[in-house]
Design an enzyme around this catalytic site. Structure first.
Site, PDB file in Angstrom:
ATOM      1  N   LYS A  96       2.541  -4.728   9.320  1.00  0.00           N
ATOM      2  CA  LYS A  96       2.510  -3.582   8.404  1.00  0.00           C
ATOM      3  C   LYS A  96       3.685  -2.675   8.739  1.00  0.00           C
ATOM      4  O   LYS A  96       3.723  -2.041   9.786  1.00  0.00           O
ATOM      5  CB  LYS A  96       1.193  -2.823   8.530  1.00  0.00           C
ATOM      6  N   GLY A 153       0.833  -1.206   0.000  1.00  0.00           N
ATOM      7  CA  GLY A 153       0.000   0.000   0.000  1.00  0.00           C
ATOM      8  C   GLY A 153       0.858   1.242   0.000  1.00  0.00           C
ATOM      9  O   GLY A 153       2.096   1.171  -0.056  1.00  0.00           O
ATOM     10  N   GLY A 154       0.212   2.419   0.058  1.00  0.00           N
ATOM     11  CA  GLY A 154       0.939   3.672   0.076  1.00  0.00           C
ATOM     12  C   GLY A 154       1.822   3.815   1.297  1.00  0.00           C
ATOM     13  O   GLY A 154       2.814   4.542   1.288  1.00  0.00           O
ATOM     14  N   VAL A 180       3.078  -5.138   3.747  1.00  0.00           N
ATOM     15  CA  VAL A 180       2.543  -5.984   4.819  1.00  0.00           C
ATOM     16  C   VAL A 180       3.175  -7.362   4.675  1.00  0.00           C
ATOM     17  O   VAL A 180       3.157  -7.955   3.592  1.00  0.00           O
ATOM     18  CB  VAL A 180       1.008  -6.091   4.739  1.00  0.00           C
ATOM     19  N   ASP A 212     -13.170   3.897   2.629  1.00  0.00           N
ATOM     20  CA  ASP A 212     -12.506   3.108   1.592  1.00  0.00           C
ATOM     21  C   ASP A 212     -13.007   1.672   1.601  1.00  0.00           C
ATOM     22  O   ASP A 212     -12.231   0.717   1.603  1.00  0.00           O
ATOM     23  CB  ASP A 212     -10.991   3.147   1.791  1.00  0.00           C
TER      24      ASP A 212
END
Length: 848
Positions: free
Chosen positions: A527, A508-509, A513, A623
Site C-alpha cells: 500500500k 483507495g483515498g 495497492v 467500515d
C-alpha cells in the site's frame, strides 16, 4: 346590536385580511443590472434590468470584456449577455438605507467563438462577506442563480470578482435589493442543544432551497420580494407517502404580526399531508432529503397553514430534522389562537455538527392520543449560515482569517483563543523536544518518519539511524512497536516492478495497492500512500496505530513498512482470492457454495469479535463491507482496512464522532446521532450477511426505487417470510431451510434500528456457527440419501452445541454463546432512509 356585531366581526377579520389588502413591498434600494448588455431588459414580472451605464454604477476593472449570444435555454434575456473579467473587478453601490439586502448573482456559461464560460474559475466577495470561493460551473450548461441575504451596515457596498490564475470571472446580471427589516428575527429555536439561538441578525445567509410544498412554481411575479418558490416533488423521498392538497388563496389569512412578506398566499394555499392518514398508521413520516455543505450551519424555516382540518385542535404532529425532534406536538389552531387556514412559520437553527450527510426533513403524527393521525407542511426554506469569518463558501474570510467553528463561534471566541494559545505553547514545547532529538541526516530525509513519530513519542529515536535502509536498529524498533520488517524503497520498487500500473490490485483515498514479490517469491500487498493526501495521511496513521497492536488469524497482517524518500508505504500479507464482493457478483469467478459463504461470514465475524473484545479497550472498525473482507488462497476470510477505525470509548457506551463509512452499510442510529458504538459494526455486518445470501450490492441505484437499498428490500421479504424468493439463484436447492431461516434471523437482528437491540458480534458468531451446523447436517443427510442410507437424521437438530466462549482469551477458535440472543428480531424501519443515490442506504416506504 346587529350593526355592532358586524363592526366587531369586521375588526376581527382585519387581523386576518387577504393578501390583496397588503401593499406590495417597495425596496428603498433596487439595483438591477444586466451586465454586458447594450440596452435594458424588461422581464415578465415587470422588473427592468438596466445596463451598467444606465444604472450609473461605478465599475472598476482594468480589463473587462462584453459578450453576448442571440438565444439560449434561459428564462429571461438577462442571461444572454455577460461581462468577463481577467483581473479583479469591483461593482460599487451607494445604499439609500443600510440593512437587510438581497444580493442575487446570475450566471449562464454560454460559449461563443472566443470564450467558454463553463471553464471560468473565480471568487466573489463583498466588503465583509465571502460569497463564492473558487467557483466554477464545472461544465454545467444551465443557468445558475445564487441568492444571498446580507445585513449590510455600511452605506457603501461593493461586490468584487476575482478570477483565479490563468482563468477569468464572469457575471450575467446582478441584483442588490432591500429586504424587509423583520424578515429575519434575532432569535430562533436551536436543534442542538434544545433551546434558543440568539444573534441571527448578525449573520448572513445563502438561500439553498425554497419550496412551495404541494404546489406549483411561484416566481418573482407572484412574490412581492422577488423570490422563487420551486415545487417539492424532486426532494420527496417517497411520493407514495405524500398527498398534495390545495385551496383558493383567498382562504388563507394572516394573523397579527405576519404579512405576505414572510411568504405569499400561494405558498400557504398548498400543502403536503400524509397519504395514508386514513389507515390510522402512526408509524411513518413524510420525508424530504437535501444535499448540503456539512461545514456550515443552516437556518430552516417551516411554513404551515392548516388547510386540511375541519375543526379546531384536531391536528397534532411532529417535525424532525436529521432524525432529531425539531417541533413536538404542533397544534396550529392553538398557536394561532383558535384559527384555521392562518399562516404560521417556525425557524430552527441546525448546527454544523449535525450536517454530516445533508438535511433530512420529516413530518409525522404526534404520539398524543388525540386528533387525526396526520401531518402537513406548506413551505420550506433552507438557508446556509455564514461561519465565524463571515464566509458562505470555504473556510477563509475576506481578510484571509480561517474559520474556527460553525454557529456560535462568536460567542466562544475568547475561550477558543485561550485554548489555541495554550495549545500553541504545548505544541511549541513538543517541537523543541523533537528538534533536539532530530535524526542526524534530517536534511536529507523527508520521509513519513516524522509522521510516525507522534504515534510512539517515547520511541521517537527509532528512525534516527544514519543508514535507515535495512538497518538493524530500524528492524529492532519496528518489530518492537509491531510495525514488522523495515523495507527499503529500492526493495519495494523491485518487488512491484517499479510500481507498475499493471500490478495495481486496489485503489483507495490513500493511493494504490500493488502486488509485490519479495525474498524467495513470497507475494505481498504493498500500500503506497500519497504523502500530499490529507485523507491518506490520516488513514495511514490510524491503520498503523491499529495494526501495531492487532494480531489475529482473521485480520489481515502487517508485514512491514518503508519510510524513505517522502514515501508512506505499508506491506501486508497477500490475499490471493481478493475481496468477498468479487466472489458474490460483478466478476466472472466460480460461485461460492452456501457452506463456503457461511464459513467466510464466520471467519469475518471472528475477526470483528476479536476487534471488539480482544484488546483492553476494544476497537470499532467503522467500515465493515464485502470489499474489506479479503480471502486467502484457502478462502479464509480476513478483515482489512482499518483506516477509519476508532478505539472504543472507555467507561461509556459510545464515542461521538463525525459520520464516516460507506453508503449502504452505515448504521442509521450512528448517522442520526453521530454516536459510534461497536453495534455500528454489527449493523454493517448484517448488510454483509445479506450480500452473501442475495449476491447483489448493498446499494444499486439502477434498480427500481424499492429495491435500491438491499437491507430495506431484503427485510421486507423477510418479514413476509419469503426471503427465499430473493436469494442467489445459484443457492436454490442446496440450502437447508432451517439453515436459511437461522441465517436470516441473524441478519435481521444485526439490522435492528437501535443499537441496544442488536446482538454482540459474539452472539452473531454463535448463530452463524449454529447455522453452519444445520447446513452440514443437511448436506450429510443428502449424501446418506444418495448412498441409499437412512435420512432420519436430516430432520434432527445437530447434537453438538457450540461451547461457551471465554471473552477474556479471544483466539482463533470459534467463539460461541450457550444460547441464542434474545435481542428483538425485527428492525423498526426509519424514514431517515432515502432512495436517492446519496441517501440510498436509508430507503424504506413503511416510514419511520
Amino acid at each position: 346590536m346587529a350593526i355592532l356585531l358586524v363592526l366587531l366581526y369586521t375588526l376581527f377579520s382585519a387581523s386576518t385580511i387577504a393578501y390583496s389588502a397588503f401593499a406590495p413591498f417597495v425596496p428603498p434600494d433596487n439595483f438591477l443590472i444586466d451586465c454586458g448588455a447594450d440596452k435594458s431588459s424588461i422581464l415578465n414580472d415587470g422588473r427592468t434590468f438596466k445596463t451598467e451605464d444606465q444604472s450609473k454604477q461605478f465599475l472598476q476593472a482594468k480589463e473587462e470584456i462584453k459578450v453576448s449570444v442571440e438565444k439560449g435555454d434561459v428564462p429571461s434575456p438577462i442571461y444572454l449577455s455577460a461581462r468577463i473579467f481577467v483581473t479583479d473587478a469591483i461593482y460599487s453601490f451607494h445604499l439609500t438605507k443600510p440593512g437587510w439586502h438581497w444580493v442575487r448573482l446570475h450566471f449562464y456559461p454560454f460559449k461563443n467563438d472566443q470564450f467558454d464560460l463553463s471553464k471560468a474559475t473565480f471568487s466573489v466577495n463583498t466588503n465583509k462577506y465571502v460569497l463564492l470561493h473558487s467557483f466554477n460551473m464545472d461544465n454545467n450548461t444551465n443557468y445558475v442563480l445564487k441568492e444571498y441575504l446580507l445585513n449590510v451596515t455600511d452605506p457603501q457596498f461593493s461586490i468584487k470578482f476575482m478570477p483565479m490564475k490563468n482563468s477569468a470571472a464572469f457575471i450575467n446580471a446582478i441584483e442588490v435589493v432591500s429586504a424587509p427589516d423583520d424578515l429575519i428575527t434575532d432569535d430562533a429555536n436551536d436543534l442542538t442543544p434544545v433551546g434558543k439561538f440568539s444573534g441571527l441578525s448578525t449573520l448572513s445567509y445563502q438561500t439553498m432551497y425554497r419550496l412551495n410544498v404541494g404546489g406549483p412554481l411561484v416566481n418573482s411575479a407572484n412574490d412581492t420580494l422577488g423570490r422563487t418558490w420551486t415545487p417539492d416533488g424532486s426532494y420527496l423521498k417517497s411520493k407514495a407517502l405524500a398527498k398534495s392538497v390545495t385551496v383558493a388563496t383567498t382562504v388563507v389569512k394572516y394573523p397579527d404580526g405576519l404579512t405576505p412578506l414572510i411568504a405569499p398566499q400561494s405558498v400557504y394555499a398548498s400543502a403536503v399531508e400524509m397519504a395514508e392518514s386514513n389507515v390510522n398508521n402512526p408509524n411513518f413520516n413524510v420525508t424530504w432529503n437535501f444535499e448540503a455543505d456539512p461545514a456550515f450551519g443552516y437556518l430552516i424555516r417551516f411554513h404551515f397553514c392548516d388547510i386540511v382540518s375541519k375543526a379546531l385542535n384536531d391536528l397534532y404532529f411532529n417535525v424532525y430534522i436529521n432524525g432529531k425532534m425539531a417541533i413536538a406536538d404542533l397544534d396550529l389552531s392553538h398557536e394561532l389562537e383558535n384559527q384555521l387556514a392562518a399562516a404560521y412559520y417556525k425557524d430552527i437553527v441546525v448546527n454544523a455538527s449535525l450536517m454530516s450527510n445533508g438535511v433530512s426533513v420529516e413530518i409525522g403524527p404526534s404520539k398524543l392520543d388525540s386528533g387525526d393521525l396526520n401531518a402537513i407542511l406548506n413551505g420550506l426554506e433552507i438557508l446556509k449560515i455564514s461561519n465565524s469569518v463571515n464566509s458562505l463558501d470555504g473556510e477563509f474570510g475576506v481578510d484571509g482569517s480561517k474559520a474556527v467553528g460553525g454557529i456560535g463561534t462568536r460567542k466562544t471566541v475568547a475561550v477558543v483563543g485561550f485554548a489555541m494559545m495554550f495549545g500553541a505553547f504545548v505544541g511549541l514545547g513538543a517541537m523543541v523536544i523533537k528538534w533536539h532529538k532530530r535524526p542526524q541526516d534530517w536534511q536529507k530525509r523527508n520521509s513519513f518518519s516524522s509522521w510516525l513519530l507522534p504515534l510512539h513519542a517515547g520511541d521517537n529515536s527509532f528512525m534516527s539511524s544514519k543508514n535507515s535502509i535495512g538497518s538493524h536498529k530500524n528492524n529492532f524498533y519496528s518489530s518492537t512497536l509491531g510495525l514488522g520488517r523495515y523495507f527499503s524503497f529500492a526493495e519495494l520498487q523491485e518487488a512491484t516492478k517499479n510500481f507498475d500500473a499493471n500490478e495495481v490490485i486496489g485503489v483507495g483515498g490513500f493511493g494504490n495497492v500493488y502486488l509485490g514479490v519479495i525474498d524467495d517469491g513470497t507475494k505481498v500487498a504493498v500500500k503506497r500512500g500519497n504523502a500530499q493526501s490529507e485523507q491518506g495521511l490520516t488513514e495511514f496513521q490510524t491503520e498503523i496505530q491499529m495494526l501495531s497492536k492487532l494480531r489475529h488469524r482473521h485480520l489481515v497482517s502487517l508485514i512491514g513498512y518503508c519510510d524513505e524518500n517522502s514515501e508512506m508505504i505499508l506491506v501486508y500479507e497477500y490475499m490471493a482470492n481478493g475481496p468477498l464482493r468479487d466472489h458474490l457478483y460483478g466478476k466472472n469467478l466460480p460461485p461460492l457454495s452456501w457452506k463456503q459463504r457461511l464459513e467466510i461470514c464466520i471467519g469475518a465475524a471472528r475477526g470483528l469479535h476479536y476487534l471488539h473484545t480482544g484488546t483492553a479497550q476494544g476497537i470499532i472498525h467503522r467500515d465493515v463491507k464485502t470489499t474489506n473482507i479479503l480471502l486467502d488462497e484457502n478462502l479464509t476470510a480476513k478483515v482489512s482496512d482499518f483506516g477509519l477505525s476508532k478505539d472504543a470509548p472507555m467507561g461509556q457506551g459510545h464515542v461521538s464522532t463525525a459520520v464516516k463509512g460507506s453508503f449502504g452499510y452505515l448504521d442509521p442510529e450512528y448517522f442520526r446521532r453521530q454516536q459510534l458504538t461497536d453495534k455500528s459494526d454489527v449493523y454493517s455486518f448484517g448488510v454483509v450477511l445479506l450480500e452473501a445470501i442475495c449476491a447483489r450490492p448493498a446499494i444499486n441505484p439502477a434498480l427500481p426505487r424499492e429495491q435500491v437499498n438491499l437491507a430495506d428490500w431484503a427485510m421486507q421479504w423477510k418479514r413476509k417470510g419469503l426471503l427465499d424468493k430473493i436469494i442467489d439463484p445459484l443457492l436454490v436447492g442446496s440450502m437447508n431451510p432451517e439453515s436459511l431461516k437461522k441465517f436470516a434471523e441473524a441478519a435481521e437482528k444485526c439490522l435492528a434500528e437501535h443499537g441496544v437491540d442488536r446482538p454482540t458480534m459474539g452472539d452473531v458468531l454463535w448463530n452463524l456457527e449454529y447455522t453452519l451446523q444445520l447446513q452440514e447436517a443437511f448436506s450429510q443427510g443428502k449424501d446418506d440419501q444418495d448412498d441409499g442410507n437412512s435420512i432420519a437424521t436430516v430432520a434432527a437438530s445437530p447434537a453438538i452445541v457450540p461451547a461457551t466462549p471465554n471473552a477474556s482469551t479471544p483466539d482463533t477458535r470459534p467463539v460461541s454463546h450457550p444460547e441464542e440472543t434474545n435481542s428483538p428480531a425485527k428492525s423498526q424501519a426509519t424514514d431517515e432512509h432515502s432512495g436517492t443515490a446519496m441517501f440510498a442506504q436509508f430507503t424504506n416506504l413503511s416510514g419511520r
